[in-house]
Scaffold this motif. Sequence first.
Motif, short mmCIF file in Angstrom:
data_model
loop_
_atom_site.label_atom_id
_atom_site.label_comp_id
_atom_site.label_asym_id
_atom_site.label_seq_id
_atom_site.Cartn_x
_atom_site.Cartn_y
_atom_site.Cartn_z
N ASP A 1 0.85 -1.20 0.00
CA ASP A 1 0.00 0.00 0.00
C ASP A 1 0.88 1.25 0.00
N PRO A 2 0.82 2.08 -1.06
CA PRO A 2 1.68 3.28 -1.10
C PRO A 2 1.21 4.40 -0.18
N ILE A 3 -0.06 4.36 0.28
CA ILE A 3 -0.56 5.38 1.21
C ILE A 3 -1.16 4.66 2.41
N MET B 1 -8.21 11.01 -0.68
CA MET B 1 -8.76 11.92 -1.70
C MET B 1 -8.19 13.32 -1.55
N VAL B 2 -8.12 13.81 -0.31
CA VAL B 2 -7.57 15.15 -0.06
C VAL B 2 -6.11 15.21 -0.52
N MET B 3 -5.34 14.16 -0.20
CA MET B 3 -3.94 14.13 -0.60
C MET B 3 -3.81 14.14 -2.13
N ALA C 1 -0.45 15.69 -3.41
CA ALA C 1 0.56 15.15 -2.49
C ALA C 1 0.96 13.73 -2.91
N VAL C 2 0.07 13.08 -3.68
CA VAL C 2 0.38 11.75 -4.21
C VAL C 2 -0.04 11.71 -5.67
#
Length: 590
Positions: free
Chosen positions: A512-514, A523-525, A530-531
């Motif tokens: 999992d990368p996040i 979703m915010v990131m 940010a991703v």
Amino acid sequence: MKKNTSPATTTPNEAAEYLLGNKKHAGYTKSVAIYNALKIHIDGEFPHQLIGERRPNESERIFKFRQTIYQPVTQDTPNRVITSLGKIRRSPDWAIKYPDTEVANRIAEGEQLADYLDANFPIHTSITNWAFKVMLKNMLGDPNAVAVVLPSNIYTPAGEYIKPIPIIFHSPDVLAYEHDKFAAFKYKAFEVADGKDNGQNDRYLLVTPTMLQWVYIRDNSVILAEQYAHNLGYLPIKRLGGTYCKTYGAQTIYESFISPMLPYLNEAAREYSDHQAEILQHIFSETWEWASQGCNTCKNELGISIGQIKNTKNVAGKALVKCPDCNGTGISPYNKLIIRPSKTNMGEQAAPIPPKGYIEKNTEIAKLQDERIEKHRYRALCSINFQFIDNVPAAQSGIAKEVDRDELNNFVYNVAEVIIENLDFVIKAITDYRYSILIPNPNERKQLLPTIPVPQKFDLVSISYLIDEYGKAKTASMSGLVLAAMEEEFVAKKFIADPELLGVLQLTFKLDPIPSKTTDEKMVMFQNKAVTREAYIISSNITAFVKRAIIEDKDFAAKPYEAQVTVLEGYAAEIIAAEQEAQGATIPAA
């Protein structure tokens, strides 16, 4: 081997003094004291010294009552620790690794050392079972006990391998232990063939570097009953060990790893006994009543009930005895309680209404004692950093349910180190017993010995503790990597019985990368750039992607990390392409 009932001519003269009871090894008194202190709580022995004295102003009745109803309420506390330490064998890095050597080819098929230790070990099936079901508890309850490796089949037919097993002798039965010379033990398990002791109640085992001798005492002489020449060249004996306590000459005496628990467990046992006395005196209901009609059975010549009657049963030295009807009160238990008007003008006190009731008792002391007993048990666990196995709330009367994981791991590592030290010795003795004739060269036999590395990872803390720890870390806004590692630890403990599911979950955490972010947080990131879109898609679909990868390639879990990531990136690219196609977008040329 032949039976021999003649005097034991091979018995060293100095050993005879121990066998005849004239002498004990230098550390005998201290080692027995350590054993006796521990067995009260581990084995539930009656604590004579702790509760065997009368308390100040205590009646004989209460004193006897405390001793009669005592229960070993402290027994579960150290035994829960022992159970938890048994999880050492569940550590991912616990293993007995047998070498692949040409020397082993000389041993008959099915009689290899691994076959004997892992599948055909007498009584316990495997030596690992013996270590954690028998040795561990004995080691913690009696660190100065010894394991003596003895052949279970002394009379072996030609071609049959010796089947050695370790027998544990507790401190009171270890009479002599002169390193590299001899040792003497009281051998309670000895039985004669016809089932009768023939007056030979006390049996002993004498061990030398070449011989095992079972002897008994008759007419103040040592008589040999059985003997077996092991010819190992050393004493097949290992003290179970613990933490260093004291040295008496050549004798090293050990304290148990759980000895720090003893002061608190002793207090808990002592106060539990006092608590029972308090319950007896302050919990059971007692009534009071206004004095009414006198008892007719014990009235004297003047018509006054005196609570005593003439002695008609020939009770020695007594003219009067207690009235059986009123129990010596002089008040009739059979008449109605009739209250006449009080003559207050003559100084009489008015009768209470109602004229009968219950004596009010203070139960706060009993509640306080109960709380103190639980605190003592909790602090016993704290003394070895095992408070996480208790059910005490997070904060109660100033005690916090925190645990230092480093200190806990150090403690467990030290225990595991001694367990493996004992196993190494026992396995060496077993190897020498079984294969010394077939493989006479000791250096070649040494090549058969397995390696048992001391585990570094321990699965001891409870699931509820891990959840609490994770919640605190998330509230403190710890790094996602830290949270992911904590989640992985929880999953590994929760699903250890389902290896297939556990493998999927561990891959999910790994790829999992996040990690440790909610859907909204991801979703915010992504919206804040940010991703990458690819990382967002992989993380949002990580479980489905991993399951698909395993279905398409059964060896997916064994692939290198980079190859696994490439597969998931391919799945994400498919989704991106499908989205662009649905929107009628044109993919620009590279």
